[in-house]
Design an enzyme around this catalytic site. Sequence first.
Site, short mmCIF file in Angstrom:
data_model
loop_
_atom_site.label_atom_id
_atom_site.label_comp_id
_atom_site.label_asym_id
_atom_site.label_seq_id
_atom_site.Cartn_x
_atom_site.Cartn_y
_atom_site.Cartn_z
N HIS A 189 35.58 4.51 0.51
CA HIS A 189 35.48 5.57 -0.50
C HIS A 189 35.11 4.97 -1.87
CE1 HIS A 189 35.62 9.12 -2.77
NE2 HIS A 189 36.44 8.54 -3.60
N TYR A 212 31.73 4.76 -5.77
CA TYR A 212 31.76 4.68 -7.24
C TYR A 212 31.13 3.37 -7.72
CZ TYR A 212 34.46 8.71 -6.28
OH TYR A 212 34.84 9.91 -5.78
N HIS A 271 26.15 16.54 1.95
CA HIS A 271 26.91 16.14 0.75
C HIS A 271 26.36 14.84 0.19
CE1 HIS A 271 30.22 14.55 -1.67
NE2 HIS A 271 30.38 13.57 -0.80
N PHE A 272 26.19 13.83 1.03
CA PHE A 272 25.92 12.53 0.41
C PHE A 272 24.45 12.28 0.07
CE2 PHE A 272 24.48 10.12 4.05
CZ PHE A 272 25.35 10.30 5.10
N HIS A 273 23.56 13.19 0.49
CA HIS A 273 22.21 13.05 -0.04
C HIS A 273 22.11 13.68 -1.43
CE1 HIS A 273 21.28 11.70 4.02
NE2 HIS A 273 20.22 11.15 3.49
N ARG A 287 26.77 15.39 13.13
CA ARG A 287 26.01 14.38 12.38
C ARG A 287 25.81 13.16 13.26
NH1 ARG A 287 29.92 10.89 8.43
NH2 ARG A 287 27.98 9.80 8.08
N ARG A 288 24.96 12.25 12.85
CA ARG A 288 24.78 10.97 13.56
C ARG A 288 24.53 11.19 15.05
NH1 ARG A 288 29.59 7.13 11.10
NH2 ARG A 288 28.09 6.10 9.76
FE1 HAS Z 1 31.77 11.90 -1.00
C1 HAS Z 1 32.02 11.63 2.45
C2 HAS Z 1 34.75 13.61 -1.08
C3 HAS Z 1 31.73 11.90 -4.46
C4 HAS Z 1 29.20 9.60 -0.97
N1 HAS Z 1 30.79 10.85 0.45
C5 HAS Z 1 31.04 10.90 1.81
C6 HAS Z 1 30.10 10.03 2.51
C7 HAS Z 1 29.33 9.42 1.54
C8 HAS Z 1 29.78 9.95 0.26
C9 HAS Z 1 28.23 8.37 1.75
O1 HAS Z 1 37.12 14.16 0.75
C10 HAS Z 1 30.00 9.87 4.03
C11 HAS Z 1 30.60 8.59 4.50
C12 HAS Z 1 30.42 8.57 6.02
O2 HAS Z 1 29.34 8.13 6.47
O3 HAS Z 1 31.30 9.06 6.72
N2 HAS Z 1 32.96 12.66 -2.46
C13 HAS Z 1 34.12 13.36 -2.30
C14 HAS Z 1 34.65 13.78 -3.59
C15 HAS Z 1 33.81 13.28 -4.54
C16 HAS Z 1 32.76 12.57 -3.84
C17 HAS Z 1 35.89 14.61 -3.84
N3 HAS Z 1 30.67 10.98 -2.40
C18 HAS Z 1 30.81 11.08 -3.77
C19 HAS Z 1 29.87 10.23 -4.46
C20 HAS Z 1 29.17 9.57 -3.48
C21 HAS Z 1 29.68 10.05 -2.21
C22 HAS Z 1 29.76 10.11 -5.97
C23 HAS Z 1 28.10 8.59 -3.57
C24 HAS Z 1 27.60 8.10 -4.69
N4 HAS Z 1 33.08 12.52 0.39
C25 HAS Z 1 34.29 13.15 0.16
C26 HAS Z 1 35.03 13.30 1.42
C27 HAS Z 1 34.26 12.74 2.41
C28 HAS Z 1 33.06 12.26 1.76
C29 HAS Z 1 36.37 13.94 1.64
C30 HAS Z 1 34.62 12.61 3.92
C31 HAS Z 1 34.01 13.75 4.68
C32 HAS Z 1 34.28 13.53 6.17
O4 HAS Z 1 35.06 14.29 6.70
O5 HAS Z 1 33.71 12.58 6.74
C33 HAS Z 1 33.99 13.43 -6.04
O6 HAS Z 1 33.99 12.17 -6.65
C34 HAS Z 1 32.92 14.32 -6.64
C35 HAS Z 1 33.12 14.49 -8.13
C36 HAS Z 1 31.86 14.94 -8.77
C37 HAS Z 1 31.76 16.02 -9.62
C38 HAS Z 1 30.44 16.39 -10.19
C39 HAS Z 1 30.35 16.00 -11.65
C40 HAS Z 1 29.00 16.28 -12.18
C41 HAS Z 1 28.39 15.50 -13.12
C42 HAS Z 1 27.02 15.87 -13.59
C43 HAS Z 1 27.18 16.75 -14.80
C44 HAS Z 1 25.97 17.56 -15.08
C45 HAS Z 1 25.40 17.55 -16.28
C46 HAS Z 1 24.28 18.50 -16.45
C47 HAS Z 1 25.84 16.67 -17.38
C48 HAS Z 1 32.93 16.81 -10.06
C49 HAS Z 1 29.05 14.33 -13.75
C50 HAS Z 1 23.46 18.18 -17.63
C51 HAS Z 1 22.76 19.41 -18.08
C52 HAS Z 1 21.44 19.49 -18.04
C53 HAS Z 1 20.77 20.69 -18.58
C54 HAS Z 1 20.61 18.42 -17.38
CU CU Z 2 35.25 9.41 -0.04
#
Ligand code: HAS
Ligand code: CU
Length: 533
Positions: free
Chosen positions: A207, A211, A358-360, A421-422
Amino acid sequence: HMYLAFGLLAIGGLFGLFQALQRAGVDMYPSLPVVQSYYQGLTLHGVALALEFTFAFSNGFLALAMMRGFRRPMASTLLLWLAFGLGLGGALLAMGTIAANQASVLFTFYPPLQANPIFYCGLVLTVVSTWAVFANQILTVRQWRRESPGRRMPLMAFASLLTYVMWFIASLGVAVEVLVFVLPWSLGVLPGTDPELDRTLFWFTGHPIVYAWLLPAYVSWYTMIPRQVGGRVFSDSLARLVFLVFLLLSIPIGVHHQFEDAGISEEQKAIQAVLTFAFFTPSVVTAFSVMAGLENAGRARGGRGLLGWITRLPWGDPSVAAQLLSMLVFLLGGATGLINASYDVNLVVHNTAFIPGHFHLTVGTAVALSIIGISYWLIPYLTGNALWGRPLALAQAWTWAIGVLIFSRGQIAAGLADLPRRTAVATSAYVPLVPSWAFDNLLTAIGGVVMTISGVLFLLVMVATIGGAAGRAVVEIPIAAEEDLSESRTSIPVLDRVGPWVVATLLLIVVSYGPVFASLLPPNLTSPGFKVW
Ligand code: HAS
Ligand code: CU
């Protein structure tokens, strides 16, 4: 490091295209000279992009950010070259064994699937390359502290350091998994392995690794984008707090990848599910504080009304456009992350196409499209050549964002309709059972093709820029002014001392993971290895 990253992006992206086409029944693999199966291709795609491309970029970019933040070279150029050599060697070994059909174990290499030992050695070299950069950071911080007694660490250097402090602690899980269990097991030194313990050690790292991929993009969003859009950092202290909370909470929540594992108790899963929700905070804070900085800049450029500031941002700059689009897509990435973390809903989406959906949006865009956006100033800065093909670079940014939205829509909808998946599902006997999968898989294939076109545009712009096709230019590293918008002159001492936060992190890890590992020890080293490809 950048050129290694681009080479890995090209290879990994090519197999991404084959994966997406396979979803729509176009199976390229039988006709390929080397990689003959869906699972081999998926492993190559995941390892090249998730494990190698990301760290090749992070190693180079975080060193650059520290140098620019401190306005001094890194302590050891030798360690920088060592990191590059280890990263290159690791990528060649890991990907070479996959191409030789010796490691179709997917990027998570879950035992009891067993790869050739050389594959694991490749991953070890890759992790050690990041440790070489981390060691260099520590030496550089110590030299800087001697040269600048009493000065507060500049935010860009602070953010760069915190990223790899967190990553170093996180990497210890997979280091134990591979060095103590999986590598000796693949060499025949250990008679068997304990798949549940291996998986839990993997997710201890698996996990927070996300980050280690994301925080370099946050370094740019917090300390470089403000300059590029003509604004300032919203709050220096808030930015420091975000990176410290990432250190504190990134690691003790990896069990959210194992909600369906029988070997972990409900209590432990509940604790780590709650901590995962708590961990949403630093990214939501980032959303608001980065957006506040952008809004301030947009209004300073004449933006009126509630949203008028958005169009006033310099969308004509490919580096800015790519990163703003990656932020917007990351809003969806975060929302799907919250869905994943919701225990009950996770039982619906786990191991379905919802997860790659999600992860793309996250690593596939928030990270990858930010790396591309950063490269649009970084390669001109490093080569002294002007960026070639600005219109193409802009087209690239938009096509990537549009492509991934189509791709992820297909994956997420199919996942909610139980598409696994996979799995080489397109060539399976059961695919006709769920008619809706056909349209969703077609979207995935279309989105994948659009992303591939975008990737080709990027590599074209990079090769032409590196070749000097647009002549010479002097480009600076964008760094935001030290005065932030909140004009908080007073620095908060607790934000400047990393040590106590490291201690708190280790204590939280013991509380969160102690009972989990206690329930899995002593290891049952009984499982033989399986080579099912
Ligand atoms: Fe995830 C599975 C939960 C973030 C990558 N995640 C994965 C896998 C990958 C991955 C690769 O709870 C699959 C692994 C595998 O092969 O099995 N993930 C989360 C949560 C977050 C999260 C709660 N994941 C990421 C990030 C990744 C990533 C970052 C890669 C870089 N994820 C999971 C969970 C799984 C999971 C379970 C397991 C699922 C399963 O069952 O297998 C949080 O960190 C997300 C927080 C993000 C936000 C968004 C903030 C938005 C921002 C942009 C602001 C926009 C602005 C707009 C400023 C709250 C900061 C500007 C305005 C304009 C006008 C331009
Ligand atoms: Cu995770």
